[in-house]
Design a protein around this motif. Sequence first.
Motif, PDB file in Angstrom:
ATOM      1  N   ASN A  85      -8.095   3.801 -51.792  1.00  0.00           N
ATOM      2  CA  ASN A  85      -8.072   2.578 -50.988  1.00  0.00           C
ATOM      3  C   ASN A  85      -9.437   2.223 -50.419  1.00  0.00           C
ATOM      4  OD1 ASN A  85      -5.386   2.281 -51.411  1.00  0.00           O
ATOM      5  ND2 ASN A  85      -4.739   2.981 -49.395  1.00  0.00           N
ATOM      6  N   LEU A  86     -10.489   2.910 -50.903  1.00  0.00           N
ATOM      7  CA  LEU A  86     -11.798   2.746 -50.245  1.00  0.00           C
ATOM      8  C   LEU A  86     -12.826   2.149 -51.196  1.00  0.00           C
ATOM      9  CD1 LEU A  86     -11.858   6.241 -48.509  1.00  0.00           C
ATOM     10  CD2 LEU A  86     -11.171   4.061 -47.496  1.00  0.00           C
ATOM     11  N   ASP A  87     -13.814   1.483 -50.603  1.00  0.00           N
ATOM     12  CA  ASP A  87     -14.889   0.948 -51.440  1.00  0.00           C
ATOM     13  C   ASP A  87     -15.804   2.096 -51.874  1.00  0.00           C
ATOM     14  OD1 ASP A  87     -17.054   1.405 -49.529  1.00  0.00           O
ATOM     15  OD2 ASP A  87     -16.073  -0.161 -48.343  1.00  0.00           O
ATOM     16  N   PRO A  88     -16.656   1.853 -52.895  1.00  0.00           N
ATOM     17  CA  PRO A  88     -17.447   2.944 -53.486  1.00  0.00           C
ATOM     18  C   PRO A  88     -18.253   3.756 -52.469  1.00  0.00           C
ATOM     19  CG  PRO A  88     -17.611   0.991 -54.842  1.00  0.00           C
ATOM     20  CD  PRO A  88     -16.833   0.591 -53.626  1.00  0.00           C
ATOM     21  N   ASP A  89     -18.873   3.090 -51.488  1.00  0.00           N
ATOM     22  CA  ASP A  89     -19.682   3.841 -50.526  1.00  0.00           C
ATOM     23  C   ASP A  89     -18.833   4.776 -49.675  1.00  0.00           C
ATOM     24  OD1 ASP A  89     -21.874   2.656 -51.523  1.00  0.00           O
ATOM     25  OD2 ASP A  89     -22.228   1.283 -49.820  1.00  0.00           O
ATOM     26  N   LEU A 100     -16.120  13.195 -36.983  1.00  0.00           N
ATOM     27  CA  LEU A 100     -15.376  12.224 -36.173  1.00  0.00           C
ATOM     28  C   LEU A 100     -15.192  12.672 -34.732  1.00  0.00           C
ATOM     29  CD1 LEU A 100     -12.482  10.710 -38.289  1.00  0.00           C
ATOM     30  CD2 LEU A 100     -14.384   9.528 -37.193  1.00  0.00           C
ATOM     31  N   LYS A 101     -16.055  13.581 -34.299  1.00  0.00           N
ATOM     32  CA  LYS A 101     -15.878  14.135 -32.961  1.00  0.00           C
ATOM     33  C   LYS A 101     -15.977  13.064 -31.883  1.00  0.00           C
ATOM     34  CE  LYS A 101     -16.679  18.544 -30.865  1.00  0.00           C
ATOM     35  NZ  LYS A 101     -17.629  19.600 -30.544  1.00  0.00           N
ATOM     36  N   ALA A 102     -16.728  12.018 -32.181  1.00  0.00           N
ATOM     37  CA  ALA A 102     -16.927  10.971 -31.181  1.00  0.00           C
ATOM     38  C   ALA A 102     -15.692  10.098 -30.976  1.00  0.00           C
ATOM     39  CB  ALA A 102     -18.108  10.098 -31.589  1.00  0.00           C
ATOM     40  N   LYS A 103     -14.747  10.170 -31.902  1.00  0.00           N
ATOM     41  CA  LYS A 103     -13.622   9.226 -31.833  1.00  0.00           C
ATOM     42  C   LYS A 103     -12.275   9.900 -31.568  1.00  0.00           C
ATOM     43  CE  LYS A 103     -15.864   5.579 -34.162  1.00  0.00           C
ATOM     44  NZ  LYS A 103     -15.752   4.336 -34.905  1.00  0.00           N
ATOM     45  N   ILE A 104     -12.315  11.069 -30.922  1.00  0.00           N
ATOM     46  CA  ILE A 104     -11.059  11.824 -30.807  1.00  0.00           C
ATOM     47  C   ILE A 104      -9.987  11.092 -30.012  1.00  0.00           C
ATOM     48  CG2 ILE A 104     -12.081  14.104 -31.125  1.00  0.00           C
ATOM     49  CD1 ILE A 104     -11.969  14.512 -28.161  1.00  0.00           C
ATOM     50  N   HIS A 105     -10.391  10.163 -29.135  1.00  0.00           N
ATOM     51  CA  HIS A 105      -9.367   9.489 -28.329  1.00  0.00           C
ATOM     52  C   HIS A 105      -8.924   8.156 -28.900  1.00  0.00           C
ATOM     53  CE1 HIS A 105      -9.662  12.658 -25.484  1.00  0.00           C
ATOM     54  NE2 HIS A 105     -10.951  12.419 -25.244  1.00  0.00           N
ATOM     55  N   ASN A 106      -9.488   7.790 -30.055  1.00  0.00           N
ATOM     56  CA  ASN A 106      -9.070   6.529 -30.677  1.00  0.00           C
ATOM     57  C   ASN A 106      -7.733   6.687 -31.387  1.00  0.00           C
ATOM     58  OD1 ASN A 106     -12.005   6.295 -30.244  1.00  0.00           O
ATOM     59  ND2 ASN A 106     -11.722   4.342 -31.292  1.00  0.00           N
ATOM     60  N   TYR A 107      -7.080   5.532 -31.599  1.00  0.00           N
ATOM     61  CA  TYR A 107      -5.859   5.521 -32.384  1.00  0.00           C
ATOM     62  C   TYR A 107      -6.200   5.112 -33.811  1.00  0.00           C
ATOM     63  CZ  TYR A 107      -3.189   6.283 -28.192  1.00  0.00           C
ATOM     64  OH  TYR A 107      -2.669   6.865 -27.069  1.00  0.00           O
ATOM     65  N   PRO A 108      -5.363   5.510 -34.795  1.00  0.00           N
ATOM     66  CA  PRO A 108      -5.685   5.226 -36.191  1.00  0.00           C
ATOM     67  C   PRO A 108      -6.025   3.768 -36.458  1.00  0.00           C
ATOM     68  CG  PRO A 108      -3.857   6.735 -36.085  1.00  0.00           C
ATOM     69  CD  PRO A 108      -4.176   6.363 -34.670  1.00  0.00           C
ATOM     70  N   ASP A 109      -5.318   2.826 -35.795  1.00  0.00           N
ATOM     71  CA  ASP A 109      -5.584   1.422 -36.121  1.00  0.00           C
ATOM     72  C   ASP A 109      -6.915   0.937 -35.542  1.00  0.00           C
ATOM     73  OD1 ASP A 109      -4.955   1.229 -33.474  1.00  0.00           O
ATOM     74  OD2 ASP A 109      -3.163  -0.004 -33.736  1.00  0.00           O
ATOM     75  N   LEU A 150      -9.622   2.582 -36.335  1.00  0.00           N
ATOM     76  CA  LEU A 150     -10.587   3.209 -37.234  1.00  0.00           C
ATOM     77  C   LEU A 150     -10.634   2.479 -38.569  1.00  0.00           C
ATOM     78  CD1 LEU A 150      -9.577   6.969 -36.766  1.00  0.00           C
ATOM     79  CD2 LEU A 150     -11.334   5.696 -35.520  1.00  0.00           C
ATOM     80  N   SER A 151     -11.771   2.634 -39.263  1.00  0.00           N
ATOM     81  CA  SER A 151     -11.872   2.085 -40.623  1.00  0.00           C
ATOM     82  C   SER A 151     -11.085   2.977 -41.569  1.00  0.00           C
ATOM     83  CB  SER A 151     -13.329   2.056 -41.048  1.00  0.00           C
ATOM     84  OG  SER A 151     -13.770   3.391 -41.286  1.00  0.00           O
ATOM     85  N   GLY A 152     -10.891   2.482 -42.778  1.00  0.00           N
ATOM     86  CA  GLY A 152     -10.152   3.262 -43.778  1.00  0.00           C
ATOM     87  C   GLY A 152     -10.791   4.612 -44.044  1.00  0.00           C
TER      88      GLY A 152
END
Lengths: 299, 229
Positions: free
Chosen positions: B169-173, B129-138, B140-142
Motif C-alpha cells: 500500500n506504499l509508494d516506492p520511497d 517511531l519513538k517520537a510518536k508513541i502517543h499518537n493514534y494510527p489515524d 500517522l502516514s501509511g
Amino acid sequence: MKFFRMLRRSIRDAFKSVFRNFSLSLASISCITITLIIVAISIIVTFNVQSFTREMEKDLTIVVFLDNDTTEEEVNNIRERLENMTNVESLTYQSKSAIKEEMSKESDVFNEVMSTWDDEDNPLKDTFQVKVKDVEKISDTAKKIGRIDKVSTVRYGEGMVDNLISAFEAAQKISYGMVIALILVTVFLIINTIKLTIFSRKREISIMRLVGASNFTIKTPFIVEGMVLGLFGSIIPILIICFGYIALYNHFDGYLYSRMITLIEPEPFIYMVSGIVLVIGIIVGMIGSASAVRKYLKI
Amino acid sequence: MDLIRVKNVNKQYKNGVTAIYDLTLNIKKGSFVFVIGGSGSGKSTFIKMLYREEKPTSGEIIVGGINVAKLRNSKVYKLRRKLGIVFQDYRLLPKLTVYENVAFTMESIGATKAETRKKVLKALELVGLKAKIHNYPDQLSGGEQQRVAIARAIVNEPRILLCDEPTGNLDPDRSMEIVKVLEEINKTCGTTIIMATHDKEIVNKMQKEIVLLKDGRLIKHLEKGGYEE
Ligand SMILES: Nc1ncnc2c1ncn2[C@@H]1O[C@H](COP(=O)(O)OP(=O)(O)O)[C@@H](O)[C@H]1O
Ligand SMILES: [Mg+2]
C-alpha cells in the motif's frame, strides 16, 4: 503470578466492556435481577416453612388410649410391642389416675369435678404418648398401633401438618418452574450480550490470536463479563433480602399469625440467602457467557 | 540446522483450488528471503501455512522445531509466540495509541508492565517511531503505520518475521524505508525474515535470497538474486 496478572486484566476488561455496552448489559442485568428476586423469595419461604414444619413436627404425638379393662400385664405387653416398632422414638405411659391428678392441678374447675371421681368412676383412660422418628410415616404407625388389642383410639395432629406441607410443596413447584423459565430467558439474554461484545471485538481477538495469546487468555475476559453481569444483577436482590427480611421480621416480631409459625432469625440467615443468590447470579452469568464463547468465539 | 523446513507440501482449498503443489524448501536461521511471484501464485498461502492460519492438505512443515501441520488449535499460540507477522493492511487497533498497539502483544502473552515498557520502547526505537508513541494510527502516514505494525510484530523478539506484501500500500520511497527497517532488524537482531512481495524494484535492489513461485509451484530458490518471472 502470570496467571493472576492475566486474570486481573480479564476482570478489568470485563468491567470496561459491561460499561461500554451499558444499554445492552442493562437488559441482562435487569433479567438476572428479577430472576434472583424470585429465587430469593422462594428460598426465604422454603427455609421458613421447613423450619416451622420441623418445629411443629417435633410436637406431633400419637396418643394411644387403652381400654378400661386392660390388665397391668396387658399394659406391659402393649408397651413392649410399641417399643419394638421401628418408627417409635420414645413413649411415656400415664395411668388414668395420674392424668386425673395432673388435670386437677391445672385448674380448679377440673379439680372440683374430678375430686368426686374414684378409680371406678374415672372416665379417663390409661394412655401412652408416642413420639415417632419419621413424621412422614406417622399415619402408618398410628394405623398399626390401632390394630393392637385393647387399644381403642389413636390420635395425632391428623391432617393439619400434611395439608400445610402439601400446600407449600405446590407453591414450591410453581416457584421452581418460574425460576427455571426465568433462568433460561436470562441465559439467552446473556448469550446475546456476550455475542455482541465478541462481534464488536472481532478485530482485537484476531490480533490477539496473531500475536500469540492463548485461548484461555482470549476467552477468559468474555466469560468473566458474564460473571460480572451476574454480579451486578445480584446487587438489588441482596439489598432486598437484607433490608426486606429484617423489616419483615421486625414487623411481625418474629411470628406470623400464631406463635406456632415462627420466622427464622435474620442473622445469619440473610447472609446465607445473599450468598446463595450471589453464587446463582454469577453461575448463571457464567453459563450464558461460556455458551456464547463456545458458539461465537471460534478460534 | 534449518529454522524452517517444508517438505512435499500440497495445499488445496475447500473450494477445490490448489494453491501449492508439492513444495519442498528449507530456510536457514538468520536469512532474509523474498517470496516472489505473480498474483495468485501462492505466496500468501505459503506464508499462511507457516503461521498455521491454513493447514497443508499434505506434507510436513517444521517451524522452529514445531510441527505446524500437526499443531492442535489450542496450541497454535506457542507457534505464534516464535513469530512476528506483518500484513499489507497494517491491522492496527484504531482506538489504541502507538505505544498501546505495540504493548498489545506483550499484554496478550502476559508480560509484566515493566518488561512491556522496556521492550515496547526498544521496538519503537528500532523502527524509528519513538517520537510518536502517543499518537493514534489515524494520525500517522501509511509508512509509519506499517512501522508500528512491525514494532508490534518484533516486540517479543521472535525468531522469525513473516511479512505478506508489507509494502503493497506504499509508494516506492516509503516501501524502501520499510524494507530498510526489515534489513536492520535482520542484521541487528538476527531475526529470520520472510517477505512475500511482487515489488520488482525492491527485490532487484536488495539482492537477497529469493523463492520464486508460479501457479503454486516452486520455480527457483536462489541464495541471492533479483526478481525474475
Ligand atoms: N481462502 C481461500 N479459499 C479458496 N481459494 C483461495 C483462498 N485463498 C487463496 N485462494 C486461491 O489460491 C491461489 C493462491 O492464492 P494466494 O496464496 O493468495 O496467492 P498470492 O498471495 O501469491 O497472490 C489463488 O488461486 C487464490 O484464488
Ligand atoms: Mg497475496
